[in-house]
Design an enzyme around this catalytic site. Structure first.
Site, mmCIF file in Angstrom:
data_model
loop_
_atom_site.group_PDB
_atom_site.id
_atom_site.type_symbol
_atom_site.label_atom_id
_atom_site.label_comp_id
_atom_site.label_asym_id
_atom_site.label_seq_id
_atom_site.Cartn_x
_atom_site.Cartn_y
_atom_site.Cartn_z
ATOM 1 N N ASP A 102 0.812 -1.228 0.000
ATOM 2 C CA ASP A 102 0.000 0.000 0.000
ATOM 3 C C ASP A 102 0.841 1.272 0.000
ATOM 4 O O ASP A 102 0.483 2.250 0.655
ATOM 5 C CB ASP A 102 -0.933 0.029 1.219
ATOM 6 C CG ASP A 102 -1.934 -1.111 1.221
ATOM 7 O OD1 ASP A 102 -2.238 -1.622 0.129
ATOM 8 O OD2 ASP A 102 -2.392 -1.501 2.299
ATOM 9 N N ASP B 43 -9.157 -5.265 8.884
ATOM 10 C CA ASP B 43 -8.570 -4.278 7.972
ATOM 11 C C ASP B 43 -8.643 -2.864 8.528
ATOM 12 O O ASP B 43 -7.905 -1.981 8.074
ATOM 13 C CB ASP B 43 -9.291 -4.301 6.620
ATOM 14 C CG ASP B 43 -9.107 -5.604 5.884
ATOM 15 O OD1 ASP B 43 -7.980 -6.121 5.866
ATOM 16 O OD2 ASP B 43 -10.104 -6.117 5.326
#
Length: 585
Positions: free
Chosen positions: A300, A524
């Protein structure tokens, strides 16, 4: 295809290029091997010194030194043909291909140059049945090395099973080949405590080093040394892979608040000295040299500098800052250089997923950025063993009911609302295409890919068993797709998701392994704002009531309710994953 790779700084005299030379004649425990063949053509002459190193019932190991006696070359190809049914099974330090009995071994980026009198060494494991005759002819760059055979004695006490470890100083072509993978006891205990969790509690998962404190551990959590010590206990006499997630860049994940980290955008110094350097020091401890350590490097991060910066409808101020200060590129380059210098570490850089980078204006630019980062801070592409896709994401491994080149009533699948002009429909096709692109940019031709399949199973009652209706392209795609998310851009605690393919080695061309890098059951991100000291914010994409933004087509988030902070145990999600597992448990 055999892939080979060695840390150039650690190459030793006989590290292994015969990744495919099946050059042994064996009967019982005896063998005749090719000793030296002297080239008859001065322009590209060579000598070949072949020695058998191990021998067992249906296989053998050998190493070879090739010496160039002709003019200097900048790359080399060695060719030979077997007389029997020999097959190369594992090799290192060359790119090897085999078509029938014909074998071709090509130099890698770091060992192609051979001066006059220069040599290179390589090794391999091979299999055979019946006889295992020595190839009669070798060619270097097309010219025959025409010489005689000098027999040598085989080992007096050959092993009974094939060796799985390359010679000291070299790395395995695929670190997962012939190896067990570390089971994190902390995750395993949580999984086993869940109803039905015992079915998967023995699966290997990644160990996330997502903050400085995670390196040292605490009274209630294992640090890096504790995990490595436990890995030594689990290892036994064979090989074992430990999977680590390196995840603490300054200004981490500039486009998603739920996974922001502890380091501010400018704290690259702390990242180097307080995070990467201590990790490298621990991994370099000779005590752990017998482990194969796979690192997933900074998920990410880099693609955000392509997709979420000014000029894009998905731009965020945080990503503009990180692009301007260069600390993502600097940090990744530094991590690759430090970790890549350790002989038993295999770096896999995060390469997003098809639902993020599969569009034309994201794909190539991201690959170029990966090359930039891999060569930053004194690093080189040789420090990258491979790339990983779909880390902590939900994209289907393979969509069977529609293909990217399908059309309905003359309308391409790419024009469907789900695909939305993407070039790929699933992670397998994306991973293989990204691999090809990266090799074209100068990464090793033997580059390996990992696919995180921990949460992309999409099984259960909602899984379609046939293509959708051909009323129009949308009914065709939506009726047949396994991935049941509302939008490809949804990424947080997805409702309906299931465990995917169990971890396994070399499942498809160019793929080193399917892995569970994201431990199933770990959140998450929180469904609502939760104060914490880890720098983790509240991202509305984790709120089930959120109606979306430009990154998910202004769609509902599809997130499960009641989620804790990212990385914390989320029982409801784990139960959802068990229920919808595919293959079913």
């Amino acid at each position: 295809m055999s892939r080979t790779r060695t840390n150039p700084a650690r190459r030793t005299g006989r590290t292994a290029f015969l990744a495919a030379l099946g050059l042994v004649t064996a009967t019982g425990a005896t063998a005749t091997v090719l000793g030296t063949a002297t080239a008859g053509a001065a322009a590209a002459g060579c000598t070949v010194d072949y020695r058998i190193t191990n021998q067992w019932n249906t296989g053998f190991g050998a190493d070879v030194t090739v010496t160039n006696t002709g003019a200097p070359v900048t790359s080399w190809t060695v060719e030979w043909t077997y007389a029997g049914n020999q097959q190369v099974t594992q090799g290192w330090n060359a790119t090897i291909s085999q078509s029938g009995a014909a074998v071709t071994a090509r130099s890698l980026s770091y060992n192609g140059t051979l001066a006059t009198g220069g040599s290179t060494s390589f090794g391999f494991n091979g299999s055979y049945s019946g006889t295992n005759a020595v190839p009669a002819v070798f060619r270097l760059n097309g010219v025959v090395c025409d010489g005689t055979t000098g027999p040598t004695d085989p080992p007096t006490t050959p092993p009974t099973t094939p060796p799985t470890t390359p010679p000291a100083g070299s790395k395995a072509d695929n670190p997962y080949a012939g190896a067990k993978v570390y089971v994190n006891p902390e995750w395993s205990a949580k999984a086993a405590a869940e109803p039905g969790g015992a079915k998967v509690a023995n699966q290997p998962t990644g160990v996330w080093l997502d903050r400085i404190a995670a390196v040292n551990g605490s009274a209630t959590s294992m640090g890096l040394r504790a995990h490595l010590d436990e890995a030594l206990r689990q290892k036994g006499p064979g090989e074992l892979v430990v999977q680590l997630v390196i995840y603490n860049l300054p200004g981490r994940d500039c486009a998603a608040l739920a996974s922001n980290g502890e380091l501010g955008p400018t704290e690259i110094g702390r990242y180097k000295t307080e995070y990467i350097d201590p990790i490298a020091a621990i991994l370099a401890d000779p005590k752990y040299a017998g482990l194969r350590i796979v690192t997933t490097v900074e998920i990410d991060s880099l693609p955000n500098l392509v997709t979420n910066v000014s000029g894009r409808p998905t731009a965020t101020p945080g990503c503009d800052v990180m692009k301007a200060n260069g600390n993502y590129v600097t940090g990744v380059g530094y991590a690759l250089k430090k970790l890549g210098a350790i002989g038993n570490v295999y770096n896999y850089v995060d390469a997003g997923h098809h639902g993020w980078l599969g569009w034309d204006d994201n794909f190539g630019a991201s690959a170029e950025l990966f090359k930039q980062a891999a060569t930053a801070e004194g690093s080189t592409v040789a420090n990258v063993h491979g790339f990983i896709v779909n880390t902590a994401n939900y994209s289907a491994l393979k969509e069977d009911h529609f293909r990217i080149d399908d059309s309905v009533n003359g309308v391409s699948v790419r024009q469907s609302k789900w695909v939305d002009w993407n070039r790929y429909t699933d992670e397998l096709s994306y991973a293989q295409a990204m691999r090809a692109k990266l090799v074209s940019l100068g990464f090793d031709a033997g580059l390996g890919m990992l696919i995180d399949t921990s949460r992309n199973g999409w099984g259960g009652a909602a899984r379609p068993g046939a293509p959708g209706a051909t009323t129009n392209v949308d009914t065709y795609v939506n009726g047949g797709r396994y991935d049941r998310r509302i939008h490809l851009g949804n990424w947080c605690n997805q409702s309906g998701a299931g465990l995917g393919e169990r971890p396994r080695t070399a499942p498809a061309a160019g793929i080193d392994a399917y892995v569970w890098m994201k431990p199933p059951g770990e959140s998450d991100g929180a469904s609502k704002e939760i104060p914490n000291n880890e720098g983790k914010g509240f991202d509305r994409m984790c709120d089930p009531a959120y109606t979306g933004n430009a990154r998910n087509g202004n769609s509902m988030s599809g997130a499960l309710p009641g989620a804790p902070l990212s990385g914390q145990w989320f029982s409801a999600q784990f139960q959802e994953l068990l229920k919808n597992a595919h293959p079913a448990l």
